[in-house]
Structure formats: structure tokens, C-alpha cells
Write an enzyme that holds these catalytic residues in place. Structure first.
Site, PDB file in Angstrom:
ATOM      1  N   VAL A 178     -53.681  -7.993 -83.007  1.00  0.00           N
ATOM      2  CA  VAL A 178     -52.530  -7.462 -83.741  1.00  0.00           C
ATOM      3  C   VAL A 178     -51.365  -7.205 -82.786  1.00  0.00           C
ATOM      4  O   VAL A 178     -50.207  -7.494 -83.109  1.00  0.00           O
ATOM      5  CB  VAL A 178     -52.920  -6.173 -84.491  1.00  0.00           C
ATOM      6  N   GLU A 179     -51.670  -6.677 -81.609  1.00  0.00           N
ATOM      7  CA  GLU A 179     -50.606  -6.303 -80.685  1.00  0.00           C
ATOM      8  C   GLU A 179     -49.888  -7.509 -80.091  1.00  0.00           C
ATOM      9  O   GLU A 179     -48.650  -7.554 -80.085  1.00  0.00           O
ATOM     10  CB  GLU A 179     -51.175  -5.441 -79.553  1.00  0.00           C
TER      11      GLU A 179
END
Length: 334
Positions: free
Chosen positions: A129-130
């Protein structure tokens, strides 16, 4: 015929520069003479032993970035409904790259899980996600981002001043040139997008090479994410969240009670929010109502859900990490 005037070349250059500034949308604004930066430099010299000349030269290169101020005013977590936010992170490509990341770093992830209790799939999902597993770590100069937000974003100036201080100390500790480092518009860095204070507090040298490097070392990034979640209270073996349904009308304020689970599963069930899986009656739980494509989605967020929100204070973020981790784990366990 009128007499001609001779204009010195230095003035010609100044005029040319002035003309360029007028022709462009805006000339770069630096922080060498900004009152806030000047006071900040005084603090760093007095409290942290920095050299004034070096700091002044550094802030003369730091540029105010209007695009950063625009970006921080509209983060996706606050502007998108859940179904649009989910579509960003639960893609076939992100899942496929996550499966490849799990395979490539299987031993490191297993070691991190054994050390911290945080499942390998959750660690990978945070990185997915990051930064797409370290592939997209940010295009802004961290110095520009933190300076812009520290000195030209009053709503959170104190926070970003602290992060800027941590960043400069971090660069000094690791022997890095602070003007060369890239990150997000908010100054988050490396595989796991740690803010500087988190880097200094939670990054670990997981491969034992003598340096905690989450910029370029995936082993350290994996160990650091696991360490962050563990130190924020991860409960090994416990679930993260559970879908739920409404058996009776539930007060609206149950869904606006913050991110910390303050009620129990039994209380929520008795009030009409029924989990779709068996959960301990006394487990702390949070009521969630997310805007799905076909209508509201109801969930119970459990203590590990809350831990994920310590990484990013957003229920949408935590849900994206959770659902991505579930997809990755399903393939890894197949």
C-alpha cells in the site's frame, strides 16, 4: 538623433532574470531568509550542535513547493469513499507484485513474523500500500517537503518542524546528504514511508550489516514495519477485522467514535451489529460503516485493526492493508 546609453552587463543579466521570473508561473522560493527557518536554524545550532553556515547553505537550496500544499489539503483518505479508495490498492497488479515480493523475501518475512508476531502477509501489504513494495517511494525532495510544511503550512507547522529536525539529525547520524533524499509530499521515506521521527524510533538493522536502511534495503524495511506494528501493540494470532450486518438500527455515533475500539463484540452484537464470524464476546471492537459501491459495508475493527491505524490514522488505510493482506495470504497458503 538621441544619444544612446550603455547598460552594464550585470544590470542586463538582472533584467533578463526578472523577465524570466515574470514569464514563468513563479520563481522558486527558498528558505534562506524565511523568518521561521531563521528561528529554526537558531534552535538547531543551540540545541543540537549543528553548524550555522551549513544549515544556512542547506535552507538556501530548500524550495517551497506549492504542489505539496495542494496535495496535503486533499489526501485520498479524506476525499474518496471506500469503494474508490479500495480500487486504488486492491488491483490485480498490486496483488501479483505482492505475491512475487512474498516469494522473493520468504525467509526474511518468516524471520520478521517469528520475531514480531506480525504475519508476513500484513508486513507485505503495508509495503504494498505504501510504495508498491518499494518500487514507488516518492519524487519530492524530503528537505523541500518538510520545509514547505514546517514553515508554510500553519495547521500542522509544529508537527512538521519536529519532523524536519528529526530528518536533519537522521541524515547526520547516517552520513547522508539531506538535500539528496527523496520521499512523499509529506516527507515520508523509504520502502515503508516512515516519517523521520518514526525512522529514528522504529527502523531496525534487520540483516545485521550495521545500518538501519529502509531506503534501499528490503530486509531492513521488512523488519522495521514488523517492529513498528509490534511496538504499537500487535496481538499475534488475533484477527484484524470482521464483516458484519445490521440486525437492528444502530446509533450513528457508533460509527463516528474514533479509531480506538472502545466497545466489546458483545455490546455491538447486542446493539444490532452482528459479526459474520465467531469472535470472543469480550474482544474490544470498533463499529465501521464504509461507503461501498452498492451501499454501506459494515465491519468490526478489532485491536489489530487499530494497530494498523497507528501507521496511518485512517480506517480506509487500515482496511486496504487488511484486505490486501488477506488476498496475499490466500495465495501464499494455497
Amino acid at each position: 538623433m538621441l544619444p544612446t546609453c550603455s547598460v552594464p552587463r550585470s544590470l542586463q543579466r538582472l533584467a533578463l532574470l526578472a523577465g524570466l521570473c515574470l514569464a514563468l508561473p513563479a520563481c522558486a522560493e527558498h528558505y534562506d531568509d524565511h523568518p521561521g527557518a531563521t528561528a529554526f536554524i537558531d534552535e538547531l545550532v543551540a540545541d543540537d550542535g549543528f553548524e550555522r553556515d551549513s544549515l544556512e547553505a542547506l535552507f538556501a537550496r530548500a524550495e517551497r513547493q506549492e504542489s505539496i500544499l495542494e496535495a496535503i489539503a486533499r489526501p485520498a483518505e479524506k476525499t474518496k469513499p471506500w469503494h474508490e479508495y479500495r480500487a486504488i490498492f486492491l488491483t490485480d497488479r498490486r496483488i501479483d507484485e505482492g505475491i512475487a515480493f512474498l516469494a522473493e523475501h520468504r525467509e526474511t518475512l518468516a524471520a520478521a513474523e517469528a520475531d514480531s508476531g506480525v504475519p508476513a502477509a500484513v508486513i507485505a501489504a503495508v509495503l504494498g500500500v505504501e510504495t508498491y513494495y518499494g518500487r514507488i517511494t516518492g519524487r519530492y525532495a524530503v528537505l523541500d517537503a518538510l520545509s514547505t510544511l514546517a514553515f508554510d503550512y500553519p495547521p500542522r507547522s509544529p508537527f512538521f518542524r519536529r519532523e524536519l529536525r528529526h530528518f536533519l539529525i537522521l541524515a547526520r547520524e547516517q552520513g547522508l546528504d539531506p538535500s539528496s533524499l527523496k520521499g512523499s509530499y509529506a516527507g515520508a521515506m523509504g520502502y515503508g514511508q516512515f516519517m523521520p521521527s518514526s525512522y529514528r524510533s522504529y527502523a531496525v538493522d534487520f540483516d545485521g550489516d550495521g545500518l538501519a536502511d529502509i531506503w534501499n534495503n528490503p530486509a531492513d524495511a521488512i523488519g522495521s514495519v514488523a517492529n513498528y506494528l509490534a511496538r504499537h501493540g500487535w496481538r499475534p494470532g488475533e484477527p484484524v477485522a470482521a464483516p458484519a450486518s445490521l440486525a437492528a438500527p444502530v446509533p450513528d455515533d457508533w460509527f463516528d467514535a474514533g479509531l480506538k475500539p472502545e466497545r466489546t463484540v458483545a455490546e455491538l452484537r447486542a446493539g444490532g451489529l452482528v459479526p459474520a464470524r465467531e469472535l470472543p464476546a469480550d474482544a474490544p471492537a470498533l463499529a465501521l460503516a464504509l461507503r461501498g459501491e452498492a451501499g454501506p459495508e459494515y465491519w468490526l475493527g478489532l485491536p489489530n485493526f487499530y494497530v494498523i491505524t497507528r501507521y496511518n490514522h485512517s480506517a480506509l488505510y487500515a482496511m486496504a492493508v487488511y484486505q490486501l493482506s488477506e488476498r496475499l495470504a490466500a495465495v501464499a497458503d494455497a
